[in-house]
Write an enzyme that holds these catalytic residues in place. Structure first.
Site, PDB file in Angstrom:
ATOM      1  CB  ALA A  73      -1.016   0.034   1.150  1.00 48.85           C
ATOM      2  CB  ALA A  74       4.450   2.053  -0.280  1.00 48.95           C
ATOM      3  N   GLY A  75       2.248   2.527  -2.537  1.00 48.04           N
ATOM      4  CA  GLY A  75       1.809   3.218  -3.756  1.00 48.04           C
ATOM      5  C   GLY A  75       0.459   3.893  -3.538  1.00 48.04           C
ATOM      6  CG  ASP A  76      -2.890   1.561  -2.489  1.00 47.49           C
ATOM      7  OD1 ASP A  76      -2.935   1.627  -3.728  1.00 47.49           O
ATOM      8  OD2 ASP A  76      -3.037   0.506  -1.848  1.00 47.49           O
TER       9      ASP A  76
HETATM   10  O1  RIB Z   1      -2.041  -1.860  -2.866  1.00 47.67           O
HETATM   11  C1  RIB Z   1      -2.155  -2.773  -1.809  1.00 47.67           C
HETATM   12  C2  RIB Z   1      -3.440  -3.536  -1.918  1.00 47.67           C
HETATM   13  O2  RIB Z   1      -3.384  -4.362  -3.051  1.00 47.67           O
HETATM   14  C3  RIB Z   1      -3.708  -4.492  -0.763  1.00 47.67           C
HETATM   15  O3  RIB Z   1      -4.385  -3.873   0.297  1.00 47.67           O
HETATM   16  C4  RIB Z   1      -4.500  -5.610  -1.428  1.00 47.67           C
HETATM   17  O4  RIB Z   1      -5.847  -5.640  -1.058  1.00 47.67           O
HETATM   18  C5  RIB Z   1      -4.333  -5.387  -2.920  1.00 47.67           C
HETATM   19  O5  RIB Z   1      -5.467  -4.918  -3.469  1.00 47.67           O
END
Ligand code: RIB
Length: 302
Positions: A250-253
């Site tokens: 989730a670093a990209g998120d």
């Molecule tokens: O970007 C990370 C996410 O990728 C995780 O939370 C997982 O659910 C996948 O969708």
């Protein structure tokens, strides 16, 4: 600093099953894990939590099933002050991600899309109008729903940010005029057939993405190298901040959420990407997906 921004995320909501191990197994091999747990995830939900934790007024468009995981995930979004009135209940099964993390904090993820792939395009787009400032989308839902939401947002003058995860070829030609398109390295390869290794690769891949999407900016997320910004003429690499890497999930998120809000606040893509780099570096130093998203105060004190 972002309290006045009205942000909407259309995207996936997953239960993450996370397994830690020193070394990931080869094909046919069995290795011992060190620990495991469940966490709230999904690229869409993570980005919504990222926006909300940074203070933006956040709404989520998505779908979960009427099952235990679906209800847990909805509760988590509500707890994070996210408006879930546009999250529908139904579909086959709530999305699930199996995440394995090695001793260096690097992950491998398998996603079962389930209800995320069953969002109705017209219904999703009906929640988008000119009252919002920002629409964030990813590729963890069906391509048709992404295109319909992007096109509606562009037609309404809304700033649109397209995170291109997970890696898959997408018909960018069906969703033109995006403000910022932001794939990571493997997603860039899936969309352009170029892995952005050298400066020349980065430039060529950015040019292709710029042409295909007619985006205002192409921002490549380059992992520990930071990110690059292309505006159709010039390219600039913005180096990452050093971090003690525990889990890159989730670093990209996190980067996408912080970068998008700072872009709306300042209108400056470089300040925005610098903020994204700061947020990404905080996220990799923490375990979990949405749990690793920083607050505005943490970003300010960085
Ligand atoms: O970007 C990370 C996410 O990728 C995780 O939370 C997982 O659910 C996948 O969708």
């Amino acid at each position: 600093m972002y309290q006045n921004i009205k942000a909407t995320v259309m995207g996936s909501i997953n239960m993450d099953m996370i397994l830690n191990m020193q070394r990931v197994p080869e094909t046919g091999e069995n290795v011992l894990g060190t620990n495991y747990g469940y966490a709230n995830g999904g690229k869409g939900a993570n980005q919504a939590v990222g926006l909300s934790r940074l203070g933006a007024q956040t709404k989520m468009i998505g779908k979960v099933t009427d099952d235990a995981n679906g209800h847990k995930l909805l509760e988590n979004l509500k707890k994070n002050n996210i408006d879930v009135s546009a999250v529908s209940l139904g579909g086959t099964q709530t999305g699930l991600a199996a995440i394995i993390i090695d001793g260096d904090g690097k992950n491998r993820i398998v996603v079962y899309e389930g209800a995320n792939a069953e969002i109705d395009p017209a219904e999703a787009a009906s929640f988008i109008d000119n009252s919002i400032d920002l629409l964030l989308v990813q590729f963890e839902t069906d391509e048709k729903v992404v295109a319909e939401c992007i096109n509606k947002a562009v037609a309404n003058g809304v700033v649109t940010v397209m995170d291109c995860g997970p890696a898959k070829p997408f018909a960018l030609e069906n969703m033109q005029g995006i403000t910022i398109i932001t794939p990571n390295e493997s997603e860039t390869k899936a969309l352009t057939d170029i892995y952005p290794e050298t400066d020349e690769d980065i430039f060529k891949a950015s040019e292709i993405l710029f042409e295909r999407s007619k985006a205002k900016y192409v921002v490549l997320k380059l992992g520990e190298r930071g990110c690059s910004v292309f505006d159709g003429n010039n390219i600039r690499i913005m180096p990452a901040y050093t971090a003690n890497v525990v889990d890159t999930t989730a670093a990209g998120d996190c980067f996408t959420a912080a970068m998008a809000l700072e872009y709306i606040r300042t209108g400056d893509i470089f300040t925005a990407c610098d903020m994204g780099n700061k947020a990404g570096s905080i996220a990799v130093s923490r375990m979990g997906a949405d749990a690793s998203m920083p607050t505005a105060e943490e970003l300010n004190n960085f």
